[in-house]
Structure formats: structure tokens, C-alpha cells
Motif scaffolding. Structure first.
Motif, PDB file in Angstrom:
ATOM      1  N   ASP A  11       0.811  -1.249  -0.147  1.00 27.13           N
ATOM      2  CA  ASP A  11       0.022  -0.091  -0.082  1.00 27.13           C
ATOM      3  C   ASP A  11       0.934   1.094  -0.022  1.00 27.13           C
ATOM      4  OD1 ASP A  11      -2.024   1.894   0.308  1.00 27.13           O
ATOM      5  OD2 ASP A  11      -3.145   0.767   1.699  1.00 27.13           O
ATOM      6  N   LEU A  12       0.463   2.304  -0.695  1.00 27.36           N
ATOM      7  CA  LEU A  12       1.317   3.604  -0.954  1.00 27.36           C
ATOM      8  C   LEU A  12       1.272   4.480   0.121  1.00 27.36           C
ATOM      9  CD1 LEU A  12       0.560   4.720  -4.572  1.00 27.36           C
ATOM     10  CD2 LEU A  12       2.606   3.952  -3.609  1.00 27.36           C
ATOM     11  N   HIS A  13       0.079   4.111   1.097  1.00 28.05           N
ATOM     12  CA  HIS A  13      -0.171   5.108   2.357  1.00 28.05           C
ATOM     13  C   HIS A  13      -0.070   6.419   1.880  1.00 28.05           C
ATOM     14  CE1 HIS A  13      -0.284   1.609   4.855  1.00 28.05           C
ATOM     15  NE2 HIS A  13       0.712   1.081   4.286  1.00 28.05           N
ATOM     16  N   ASN A  14      -0.712   6.910   0.932  1.00 30.96           N
ATOM     17  CA  ASN A  14      -0.592   8.312   0.455  1.00 30.96           C
ATOM     18  C   ASN A  14       0.622   8.809   0.224  1.00 30.96           C
ATOM     19  OD1 ASN A  14      -3.451   8.562   0.856  1.00 30.96           O
ATOM     20  ND2 ASN A  14      -3.059   9.069   3.293  1.00 30.96           N
ATOM     21  N   ASN A 124      -8.333   3.161 -14.521  1.00 32.90           N
ATOM     22  CA  ASN A 124      -8.125   2.823 -13.224  1.00 32.90           C
ATOM     23  C   ASN A 124      -7.344   3.713 -12.435  1.00 32.90           C
ATOM     24  OD1 ASN A 124      -9.970   0.847 -13.588  1.00 32.90           O
ATOM     25  ND2 ASN A 124      -8.391  -0.848 -13.919  1.00 32.90           N
ATOM     26  N   PHE A 125      -6.188   4.189 -13.063  1.00 31.82           N
ATOM     27  CA  PHE A 125      -5.406   5.295 -12.657  1.00 31.82           C
ATOM     28  C   PHE A 125      -5.931   6.706 -12.264  1.00 31.82           C
ATOM     29  CE2 PHE A 125      -1.823   8.745 -12.989  1.00 31.82           C
ATOM     30  CZ  PHE A 125      -1.308   8.254 -11.847  1.00 31.82           C
ATOM     31  N   ILE A 126      -6.843   7.104 -13.373  1.00 35.95           N
ATOM     32  CA  ILE A 126      -7.503   8.162 -13.116  1.00 35.95           C
ATOM     33  C   ILE A 126      -8.417   8.124 -11.831  1.00 35.95           C
ATOM     34  CG2 ILE A 126      -9.096   9.812 -14.102  1.00 35.95           C
ATOM     35  CD1 ILE A 126      -7.641   9.297 -16.825  1.00 35.95           C
ATOM     36  N   VAL A 127      -8.971   6.967 -11.821  1.00 32.19           N
ATOM     37  CA  VAL A 127      -9.866   6.815 -10.417  1.00 32.19           C
ATOM     38  C   VAL A 127      -9.417   6.955  -9.250  1.00 32.19           C
ATOM     39  CG1 VAL A 127     -11.627   5.033  -9.669  1.00 32.19           C
ATOM     40  CG2 VAL A 127     -11.651   5.640 -12.112  1.00 32.19           C
ATOM     41  N   PHE A 128      -8.080   6.094  -9.265  1.00 29.95           N
ATOM     42  CA  PHE A 128      -7.356   6.061  -7.960  1.00 29.95           C
ATOM     43  C   PHE A 128      -6.992   7.612  -7.572  1.00 29.95           C
ATOM     44  CE2 PHE A 128      -2.864   6.194  -6.442  1.00 29.95           C
ATOM     45  CZ  PHE A 128      -3.249   5.670  -5.057  1.00 29.95           C
ATOM     46  N   LYS A 129      -6.523   8.285  -8.666  1.00 29.87           N
ATOM     47  CA  LYS A 129      -5.949   9.501  -8.214  1.00 29.87           C
ATOM     48  C   LYS A 129      -7.163  10.519  -7.850  1.00 29.87           C
ATOM     49  CE  LYS A 129      -2.378  11.239  -9.064  1.00 29.87           C
ATOM     50  NZ  LYS A 129      -1.040  11.080  -8.223  1.00 29.87           N
ATOM     51  N   TYR A 130      -8.361  10.172  -8.388  1.00 28.54           N
ATOM     52  CA  TYR A 130      -9.434  11.345  -7.999  1.00 28.54           C
ATOM     53  C   TYR A 130      -9.966  10.670  -6.642  1.00 28.54           C
ATOM     54  CZ  TYR A 130     -14.119  13.014  -7.898  1.00 28.54           C
ATOM     55  OH  TYR A 130     -15.355  13.457  -7.332  1.00 28.54           O
ATOM     56  N   ALA A 131      -9.952   9.592  -6.260  1.00 30.53           N
ATOM     57  CA  ALA A 131     -10.373   8.992  -4.824  1.00 30.53           C
ATOM     58  C   ALA A 131      -9.208   9.638  -4.028  1.00 30.53           C
ATOM     59  CB  ALA A 131     -10.298   7.596  -5.085  1.00 30.53           C
ATOM     60  N   LYS A 132      -7.929   9.466  -4.480  1.00 27.90           N
ATOM     61  CA  LYS A 132      -6.972  10.046  -3.458  1.00 27.90           C
ATOM     62  C   LYS A 132      -6.951  11.512  -3.224  1.00 27.90           C
ATOM     63  CE  LYS A 132      -1.818  10.150  -2.971  1.00 27.90           C
ATOM     64  NZ  LYS A 132      -0.441   9.803  -3.480  1.00 27.90           N
ATOM     65  N   ALA A 133      -7.364  12.236  -4.246  1.00 27.68           N
ATOM     66  CA  ALA A 133      -7.627  13.826  -3.863  1.00 27.68           C
ATOM     67  C   ALA A 133      -8.832  13.987  -3.314  1.00 27.68           C
ATOM     68  CB  ALA A 133      -7.940  14.465  -5.417  1.00 27.68           C
ATOM     69  N   VAL A 134     -10.094  13.095  -3.412  1.00 26.29           N
ATOM     70  CA  VAL A 134     -11.115  13.282  -2.474  1.00 26.29           C
ATOM     71  C   VAL A 134     -10.924  13.095  -1.133  1.00 26.29           C
ATOM     72  CG1 VAL A 134     -13.640  12.456  -2.077  1.00 26.29           C
ATOM     73  CG2 VAL A 134     -12.592  12.886  -4.451  1.00 26.29           C
ATOM     74  N   ALA A 135     -10.321  12.016  -0.691  1.00 27.55           N
ATOM     75  CA  ALA A 135     -10.039  11.513   0.624  1.00 27.55           C
ATOM     76  C   ALA A 135      -9.005  12.690   1.315  1.00 27.55           C
ATOM     77  CB  ALA A 135      -9.002  10.323   0.607  1.00 27.55           C
ATOM     78  N   ARG A 136      -8.154  12.990   0.322  1.00 32.51           N
ATOM     79  CA  ARG A 136      -7.308  14.202   1.264  1.00 32.51           C
ATOM     80  C   ARG A 136      -8.267  15.620   1.508  1.00 32.51           C
ATOM     81  NH1 ARG A 136      -3.561  14.155  -2.495  1.00 32.51           N
ATOM     82  NH2 ARG A 136      -4.531  15.815  -3.732  1.00 32.51           N
TER      83      ARG A 136
END
Length: 263
Positions: A11-14, A124-136
């Protein structure tokens, strides 16, 4: 390096890279612990009262030092049997701002990451980056709201004790972190509170001894100690004059809840 093991987390852990996990295989490693404390709120005071009752043989001890030791041991043994104690493990730092929205955003980010890790496509990479930005963004909003609510709880109707407690928590200097958990003394790790206190006391005594004084100060000290001072009280001094009831009431009115003594 044979006693250390390296591995890479999945896991990247942000982070922007995979964290490297370093684990050890030491058998003589001392894990830092914090001193345990009595939890007085859930103590069985009735049983404590019964167990701490002094026996006749303790009362009849003539040696004052032995009597003090016996009384202290009686109280401590009763407390150990009736008052629970906190864990010695170092607790994790709490996150008062973490809420349900943060959990949902973190879960969505982890789900998107697992999908991208299994199927590394552009979508899937774009979806992951979007989810990461939303979580932040959700975490930052939660942190701001939590801090604002905490600051708004500091109002004029709270006591000065509560005020300074909140201020110390904001500064990160609350009372929980004041005690020493371990001490490195001559290459040896000391974890028992009693041993730490003895080592600190012995070190302070050595530093304060005459061996560390400059020679000119020692000569001056010995010369001045030869003079005798007259400590006989004088009734003419202002601090020996009886105070009036008005002065007593005035002093009480100027006192605060945190005053050392309130009559």
C-alpha cells in the motif's frame, strides 16, 4: 545486517512510493513503556478500606522508619489488589478529527488502489488519483472543522484550569506525555520508574556537589559560612504584624481557583 529484515509494503499510504518495512529479529531488545497509573475512577474503595486497615503489629512498631515502610507497603499492596492500573504500552496518537466521512473516503481510495494494482490501466489510474484527492480533501475539511469546534469550546464560563488544559492540548503539551518512560544510562536502558528516579537524583547530587564548584567559589563559600546570622524574630517587622479581617477578606477575593492555598 543479518538481524534485520527488509520488505516492501503493498500500500502506498498516501505516498509517492511504496514504503520499506524494516523488521528486526532481536531477542534482547527493550521495548519502551510508559509508567502505569492507578485508575481511581473504577476502584473498589470498600475492599481497599478493609485491606488497608493497619494491623496491631504495624501500629506497635517503635522504629519510625520501619513503621513508615510498613504503612506504605500496606497501602500499596491494598491498592494493587483493588485499583486497576493502566497499560504500560505506548498508546497510538489519537485523531479526534477522524469521522465517518474520513473512513468512507479512505475506504474508497483503498478500493480504487486495489483495482489499479490488479488492473493497471489508464482509467483505473485516473479513478485512483481522483479517490486519493477526494480523501485528502475530506481529511483536511475534517481537521479544520474539528479544530474550529474545539476552539469554540473555550468560552468565558469555563474555569481557568479547563482553559489551560485546552491550551496545552492545542500546543501538544498535555500532561499525558510528561513522565519519562525509558532512560539511557551508561549504555543501559532503564525502564522502571523507581530506578529512573534514583539515577536522576544521584546525578543531580553529583552535579551539585563541591567537586563541580570553581576553586574561587569554594574559598568564598567557606569564608562566608564562618559568619553567624541572627535569625531571632522581631515584632517590629511588617510581616510579623497581625493582619485585620479586612485584609483577609481582600486577599480571599483576589485569589483564583488555581491558588495554592485557599482558606
Amino acid at each position: 545486517m543479518g538481524r534485520w529484515n527488509f520488505s516492501v509494503d503493498e500500500d502506498l499510504h498516501n505516498s509517492d512510493h511504496f514504503p520499506i518495512i524494516l523488521s528486526h529479529s532481536f531477542t534482547d531488545l527493550t521495548i519502551p513503556r510508559q509508567p502505569s497509573r492507578f485508575i481511581f475512577g473504577i476502584a473498589n474503595w470498600q475492599v481497599f478500606k478493609d485491606l488497608s486497615e493497619l494491623a496491631p503489629d504495624i501500629v506497635n512498631i517503635r522504629d519510625i522508619d520501619a513503621a513508615v515502610v510498613a504503612v506504605v507497603n500496606c497501602i500499596l499492596s491494598s491498592a494493587e489488589a483493588t485499583i486497576p492500573k493502566s497499560s504500560e504500552k505506548l498508546g497510538k496518537l489519537s485523531k479526534p478529527w477522524w469521522n465517518e466521512r474520513c473512513s468512507e473516503a479512505h475506504k474508497a481510495q483503498k478500493k480504487a488502489w486495489n483495482r489499479f494494482r490488479r488492473y493497471p490501466t489508464t482509467i483505473n489510474f485516473i479513478v485512483f488519483k481522483y479517490a486519493k484527492a477526494v480523501a485528502r480533501r475530506v481529511r483536511r475539511q475534517s481537521q479544520r472543522e474539528s479544530f474550529r469546534n474545539y476552539v469554540q469550546s473555550i468560552q468565558r464560563n469555563i474555569t481557568s484550569k479547563e482553559l489551560w488544559h485546552k491550551v496545552r492540548k492545542i500546543l501538544g503539551t498535555s500532561a499525558m506525555e510528561k513522565s519519562l518512560s525509558v532512560l539511557n544510562y551508561n549504555g543501559q536502558i532503564i525502564s522502571r520508574t523507581e530506578d529512573i528516579a534514583n539515577i536522576l537524583g544521584r546525578t543531580f547530587a553529583e552535579v551539585s556537589s563541591n567537586e563541580f564548584y570553581p576553586q574561587d567559589f569554594i574559598v568564598f563559600k567557606r569564608r562566608e559560612e564562618k559568619f553567624k546570622f541572627d535569625f531571632e524574630p522581631s515584632s517590629t517587622e511588617k510581616y510579623n504584624i497581625e493582619f485585620t479581617m479586612h485584609e483577609l477578606k481582600d486577599a480571599l477575593n483576589k485569589s483564583h481557583p488555581t491558588s495554592p492555598v485557599i482558606l
